[in-house]
Structure formats: structure tokens, C-alpha cells
Write a protein that holds these residues in place. Structure first.
Motif, PDB file in Angstrom:
ATOM      1  N   HIS A  29      43.632  30.770  46.145  1.00 42.62           N
ATOM      2  CA  HIS A  29      43.353  32.189  46.861  1.00 42.62           C
ATOM      3  C   HIS A  29      44.697  32.733  46.819  1.00 42.62           C
ATOM      4  O   HIS A  29      44.875  33.897  46.055  1.00 42.62           O
ATOM      5  N   TYR A  30      45.600  31.947  47.324  1.00 41.10           N
ATOM      6  CA  TYR A  30      46.533  32.733  48.139  1.00 41.10           C
ATOM      7  C   TYR A  30      46.841  33.042  46.514  1.00 41.10           C
ATOM      8  O   TYR A  30      47.382  34.440  47.104  1.00 41.10           O
ATOM      9  N   PHE A  31      47.564  32.264  45.937  1.00 41.32           N
ATOM     10  CA  PHE A  31      48.168  33.123  44.790  1.00 41.32           C
ATOM     11  C   PHE A  31      47.462  33.409  43.334  1.00 41.32           C
ATOM     12  O   PHE A  31      48.015  34.913  43.176  1.00 41.32           O
ATOM     13  N   GLU A  32      46.266  33.540  43.527  1.00 41.02           N
ATOM     14  CA  GLU A  32      44.848  34.623  43.079  1.00 41.02           C
ATOM     15  C   GLU A  32      45.467  36.218  43.352  1.00 41.02           C
ATOM     16  O   GLU A  32      45.055  36.586  42.652  1.00 41.02           O
ATOM     17  N   THR A  33      45.674  35.902  44.734  1.00 43.85           N
ATOM     18  CA  THR A  33      45.885  37.768  45.373  1.00 43.85           C
ATOM     19  C   THR A  33      47.198  37.854  44.875  1.00 43.85           C
ATOM     20  O   THR A  33      47.599  38.702  45.650  1.00 43.85           O
ATOM     21  N   ARG A  34      48.117  37.132  44.508  1.00 44.71           N
ATOM     22  CA  ARG A  34      49.473  37.395  44.319  1.00 44.71           C
ATOM     23  C   ARG A  34      49.945  37.677  43.308  1.00 44.71           C
ATOM     24  O   ARG A  34      50.905  37.684  42.886  1.00 44.71           O
ATOM     25  N   GLY A  35      49.116  37.817  41.772  1.00 36.93           N
ATOM     26  CA  GLY A  35      49.447  37.768  40.764  1.00 36.93           C
ATOM     27  C   GLY A  35      50.272  36.473  40.079  1.00 36.93           C
ATOM     28  O   GLY A  35      50.204  36.980  39.049  1.00 36.93           O
ATOM     29  N   LEU A  36      49.700  35.195  40.929  1.00 38.75           N
ATOM     30  CA  LEU A  36      50.451  34.245  40.021  1.00 38.75           C
ATOM     31  C   LEU A  36      49.375  32.823  39.805  1.00 38.75           C
ATOM     32  O   LEU A  36      48.479  32.147  40.676  1.00 38.75           O
ATOM     33  N   ASP A  37      48.772  33.712  38.482  1.00 37.84           N
ATOM     34  CA  ASP A  37      47.445  32.705  37.550  1.00 37.84           C
ATOM     35  C   ASP A  37      47.611  31.425  37.773  1.00 37.84           C
ATOM     36  O   ASP A  37      47.404  30.468  37.926  1.00 37.84           O
ATOM     37  N   GLY A  38      49.000  31.400  36.932  1.00 36.74           N
ATOM     38  CA  GLY A  38      49.538  29.289  37.478  1.00 36.74           C
ATOM     39  C   GLY A  38      49.456  28.801  38.214  1.00 36.74           C
ATOM     40  O   GLY A  38      48.775  27.964  38.194  1.00 36.74           O
ATOM     41  N   PHE A  39      49.854  29.015  39.185  1.00 35.24           N
ATOM     42  CA  PHE A  39      49.938  28.605  40.488  1.00 35.24           C
ATOM     43  C   PHE A  39      48.687  28.401  40.595  1.00 35.24           C
ATOM     44  O   PHE A  39      48.234  26.896  41.536  1.00 35.24           O
ATOM     45  N   ALA A  40      47.762  29.438  40.722  1.00 36.60           N
ATOM     46  CA  ALA A  40      46.328  29.409  41.320  1.00 36.60           C
ATOM     47  C   ALA A  40      45.907  28.462  40.535  1.00 36.60           C
ATOM     48  O   ALA A  40      44.750  27.326  40.960  1.00 36.60           O
TER      49      ALA A  40
END
Ligand code: OFO
Length: 164
Positions: A29-40
């Protein structure tokens, strides 16, 4: 015969695996909300794997006629300052889980519980792999993550991870 002590430790380990799933879902979720969908994506797949680990222990206990006790799952802390902070926390968490699995193995050894020792072998190998992955992500982030293009490429690479 699995002793009450080993059964209790295995029950605790189910909770730790479920917490791992919760933790990685939260990191996703941290990554999802920062535009890093691959990390997410990478962390969401990891969360699914952790749920699978919990289920393996559940199945082992049930198959050995031992009562499973599902207990409350702790809330992940969410105090991340940057991407590297998340990766580092994930690595430290895996070290913690490795220690827990090793302690469980040693307890089973003390009790001459060969069946549980055999069962835990899979987890011991899995932990070695998980630490390697977590460390490799940190290494890549150190090498390439400090400029936009590098981060973009890493995000693409991590996003290729699929559920197994
Ligand atoms: Fe991350 O291996 Fe289970 O907890």
C-alpha cells in the motif's frame, strides 16, 4: 507425537506468518500510494506467499490432530521515511522470522520431534531464499534507485513478479 510446547510454538508461528502477510500488504500500500506500482505488486505477491506459509503450518497442525488457535494480528507500524526504509524493514523482518523458525527447529530437536524437524526444513530453506531476495532488492536500490530512470527500471522489474 507433537508436544504441547511445540504445538504452542507452531500456533505462534501461524500468527507471525499472518503478521508477515499483513506487513507486506501494508508495504504494498505504501508503494501503491506513491506511484510505484511495480514495487506494490512485488510486496502484494509476497503477502500472498506469507498467507501460504501460515496455511502450511495450519495444515500440519490439523493433520496431526492438534487444535489451531488463531490470535489477533498486530498492526504494522507504517513508519517509513523512504523507499529504502521499507526495503530495509522487510529485510530485518525476514531475519526475525528466520530466527523464529530456527528457534522452533531447535525446540523440536530438544523434544526429539523428528516429524516437526522434517516439516520445518522447507521453512529453513525458504527463509534463506527470502533473505537473499530482500538483500538483493536493497543492493539494487543502492545501485540504481537514486535517479528517476533507475527507479523507473527497478519498478518495472519488480512489477514482473507474479503469484506462484
Ligand atoms: Fe517471509 O517468510 Fe514467512 O514469514
Amino acid at each position: 507425537m507433537i508436544s504441547n510446547k511445540i504445538a504452542a510454538l507452531l500456533n505462534e508461528q501461524i500468527n507471525k506468518e499472518l503478521f508477515s502477510a499483513y506487513l507486506y500488504w501494508d508495504m504494498s500500500h505504501y508503494f501503491e500510494t506513491r506511484g510505484l506500482d511495480g514495487f506494490a505488486q512485488w510486496y502484494m505477491v509476497q503477502a500472498e506467499e506469507e498467507y501460504d506459509h501460515a496455511q502450511r503450518i495450519y495444515r500440519y497442525l490439523v493433520d496431526n490432530d492438534i487444535c489451531v488457535t488463531l490470535t489477533a494480528i498486530e498492526t504494522p507500524s507504517r513508519k517509513y521515511e523512504c523507499v529504502m526504509d521499507v526495503l530495509q524493514s522487510a529485510y530485518e523482518h525476514e531475519e526475525y522470522i528466520t530466527e523464529s523458525i530456527h528457534n522452533l527447529y531447535c525446540a523440536a530437536h530438544q523434544e526429539k520431534d523428528l516429524r516437526t524437524m522434517e516439516f520445518l526444513n522447507w521453512f529453513i530453506n525458504e527463509q534463506a531464499e527470502e533473505e537473499t531476495h530482500a538483500r538483493s532488492m536493497i543492493d539494487k536500490m543502492k545501485l540504481f534507485g537514486n535517479d528517476g530512470k533507475g527507479l523507473y527500471q527497478l519498478n518495472r522489474e519488480f512489477g514482473k513478479r507474479n503469484s506462484e
